[in-house]
Each structure stands twice: as structure tokens, then as C-alpha cells.
Design a protein around this motif. Structure first.
Motif, PDB file in Angstrom:
ATOM      1  N   UNK A 132       0.804  -1.242   0.000  1.00  0.00           N
ATOM      2  CA  UNK A 132       0.000   0.000   0.000  1.00  0.00           C
ATOM      3  C   UNK A 132       0.826   1.274   0.000  1.00  0.00           C
ATOM      4  N   UNK A 133       2.110   1.170   0.264  1.00  0.00           N
ATOM      5  CA  UNK A 133       2.918   2.367   0.502  1.00  0.00           C
ATOM      6  C   UNK A 133       4.091   2.487  -0.476  1.00  0.00           C
ATOM      7  N   UNK A 134       3.990   1.896  -1.648  1.00  0.00           N
ATOM      8  CA  UNK A 134       5.101   1.873  -2.613  1.00  0.00           C
ATOM      9  C   UNK A 134       5.583   3.273  -2.975  1.00  0.00           C
ATOM     10  N   UNK A 135       4.675   4.237  -2.994  1.00  0.00           N
ATOM     11  CA  UNK A 135       5.038   5.609  -3.374  1.00  0.00           C
ATOM     12  C   UNK A 135       5.417   6.485  -2.180  1.00  0.00           C
ATOM     13  N   UNK A 136       5.317   5.954  -0.965  1.00  0.00           N
ATOM     14  CA  UNK A 136       5.661   6.741   0.221  1.00  0.00           C
ATOM     15  C   UNK A 136       7.155   7.069   0.182  1.00  0.00           C
ATOM     16  N   UNK A 137       7.490   8.337   0.368  1.00  0.00           N
ATOM     17  CA  UNK A 137       8.884   8.771   0.274  1.00  0.00           C
ATOM     18  C   UNK A 137       9.533   8.752   1.653  1.00  0.00           C
ATOM     19  N   UNK A 138      10.631   8.024   1.749  1.00  0.00           N
ATOM     20  CA  UNK A 138      11.406   7.944   2.986  1.00  0.00           C
ATOM     21  C   UNK A 138      11.984   9.334   3.264  1.00  0.00           C
ATOM     22  N   UNK A 139      11.702   9.905   4.434  1.00  0.00           N
ATOM     23  CA  UNK A 139      12.128  11.285   4.697  1.00  0.00           C
ATOM     24  C   UNK A 139      13.635  11.498   4.830  1.00  0.00           C
ATOM     25  N   UNK A 140      14.403  10.454   5.019  1.00  0.00           N
ATOM     26  CA  UNK A 140      15.857  10.598   5.107  1.00  0.00           C
ATOM     27  C   UNK A 140      16.489  10.406   3.734  1.00  0.00           C
ATOM     28  N   UNK A 141      16.125   9.328   3.050  1.00  0.00           N
ATOM     29  CA  UNK A 141      16.772   8.977   1.787  1.00  0.00           C
ATOM     30  C   UNK A 141      16.139   9.647   0.567  1.00  0.00           C
ATOM     31  N   UNK A 142      14.946  10.210   0.757  1.00  0.00           N
ATOM     32  CA  UNK A 142      14.219  10.858  -0.333  1.00  0.00           C
ATOM     33  C   UNK A 142      14.012   9.917  -1.524  1.00  0.00           C
ATOM     34  N   UNK A 143      13.770   8.660  -1.218  1.00  0.00           N
ATOM     35  CA  UNK A 143      13.411   7.654  -2.212  1.00  0.00           C
ATOM     36  C   UNK A 143      12.114   7.015  -1.746  1.00  0.00           C
ATOM     37  N   UNK A 144      11.284   6.588  -2.706  1.00  0.00           N
ATOM     38  CA  UNK A 144      10.063   5.917  -2.291  1.00  0.00           C
ATOM     39  C   UNK A 144      10.368   4.453  -1.940  1.00  0.00           C
ATOM     40  N   UNK A 145       9.389   3.782  -1.388  1.00  0.00           N
ATOM     41  CA  UNK A 145       9.583   2.410  -0.910  1.00  0.00           C
ATOM     42  C   UNK A 145       9.960   1.487  -2.062  1.00  0.00           C
ATOM     43  N   UNK A 146       9.357   1.666  -3.218  1.00  0.00           N
ATOM     44  CA  UNK A 146       9.707   0.838  -4.375  1.00  0.00           C
ATOM     45  C   UNK A 146      11.177   1.009  -4.739  1.00  0.00           C
ATOM     46  N   UNK A 147      11.672   2.228  -4.738  1.00  0.00           N
ATOM     47  CA  UNK A 147      13.086   2.468  -5.044  1.00  0.00           C
ATOM     48  C   UNK A 147      13.993   1.854  -3.982  1.00  0.00           C
ATOM     49  N   UNK A 148      13.586   1.954  -2.720  1.00  0.00           N
ATOM     50  CA  UNK A 148      14.382   1.342  -1.651  1.00  0.00           C
ATOM     51  C   UNK A 148      14.422  -0.178  -1.799  1.00  0.00           C
ATOM     52  N   UNK A 149      13.300  -0.779  -2.144  1.00  0.00           N
ATOM     53  CA  UNK A 149      13.256  -2.226  -2.305  1.00  0.00           C
ATOM     54  C   UNK A 149      14.129  -2.662  -3.489  1.00  0.00           C
TER      55      UNK A 149
END
Length: 163
Positions: A132-149
Motif C-alpha cells: 500500500x505504501x510503494x510511493x511513500x517517500x522515505x524522509x531521510x533517503x528521499x526515495x520511495x519504498x519501491x526504489x528502496x526495495x
């Protein structure tokens, strides 16, 4: 209201029952969950365990501040049979509740860091977040969850359960 995204997990006893009970207990104070991921099974991360873990991500909106939320989640963990860690290493447990995100804030308290400092290293956290949160942007890394994964180096087994 504050948006709180939590990771629930465990590997001892009736884990799915404990996850359901955790959500029920959390709901008593935080209100009904906004979003809930599927269940995911994973190998233990950072230590060897006899049983695999089952994890789930849940989102709530409540008025609790981060310290109040931490106190409340630790109370639930204790109520559901979690004992204090016996050392500094990871270990098996019936329930664990981690605060992954609190709004889109970075928070540093003596006993709490938000976003969770290791979530980007753990596929067992990132895969349920993709529900549900693939587009949520990580506030430290400034990447969304999909990019982090996509950039996560964790090669441990994680699979969605059909329950």
C-alpha cells in the motif's frame, strides 16, 4: 492526527493470532487501521532461528506522539508475551512492533529513531510496505519504498502468505 506506520512480526507461538490480537489492541487506542498489508513469511534477519517470522505492516492515524506510541506498543508486546531482550543480539519473539514512520518526520529520541533506522536494509519490511505504501517517500533517503526495495541488498527469503 498523526499517520503512524508500524511493522508487526514474530516467530513464536500462534504468530498470526498474535498479529491479529496486536491490531485489536492497537485499535483500542489508535482507532481502526487505515491500511493493512498481507502477511509475509521471512527468514530470521541477523540471527539463526528455528522458526521463520511472519510480518505485517499496518497504518493508523491517532493523536499519540512518538514517545506515547512507543510506550503503548511496548506495553502490548509485554502483554502478548514478549520478554525483554537478554542481550544486544536479535532473538526469537512472539511479537515485535516497530514504528517505521511517523508522518513524514525524522525523529531522534534517546530510545527511538524514526524512520526505523534499518528498514531500508530489510526485505521483510520493504515487501509488506509495497502492498500500500510503494510511493511513500522515505524522509531521510528521499526515495520511495519501491526504489528502496529495488536497491536493497538483503537476499533473505521473504514470501507473501496466502492465509
Amino acid at each position: 492526527m498523526n499517520t503512524q506506520i508500524l511493522l508487526l512480526g514474530g516467530n513464536q507461538g500462534d504468530v498470526i493470532g498474535s498479529l491479529k490480537k496486536s491490531i485489536g489492541l492497537l485499535s483500542e487506542r489508535l482507532g481502526q487501521p487505515i491500511l493493512v498489508s498481507e502477511y509475509y513469511e521471512s527468514e530470521a534477519w541477523g540471527f539463526e532461528a528455528e522458526q521463520n517470522f511472519i510480518n505485517q505492516v499496518v497504518e493508523f492515524n491517532s493523536v499519540l506522539d512518538p514517545a506515547e506510541l512507543l510506550d503503548f506498543t511496548q506495553k502490548i508486546e509485554k502483554e502478548l508475551g514478549r520478554n525483554k531482550k537478554t542481550g544486544t543480539h536479535y532473538e526469537s519473539r512472539p511479537i515485535d512492533i516497530d514504528i517505521l514512520f511517523f508522518n513524514d518526520k525524522q525523529i531522534e529520541l534517546p530510545r527511538l529513531t524514526i524512520p526505523h533506522p534499518k528498514l531500508h536494509e530489510r526485505r521483510f519490511t520493504l515487501l509488506p510496505l509495497l502492498d500500500h505504501w510503494a510511493d511513500f517517500v522515505h524522509p531521510v533517503f528521499q526515495k520511495n519504498i519501491l526504489q528502496l526495495e529495488e536497491s536493497c541488498q538483503d537476499a533473505g527469503m521473504v514470501k507473501k502468505l496466502s492465509v
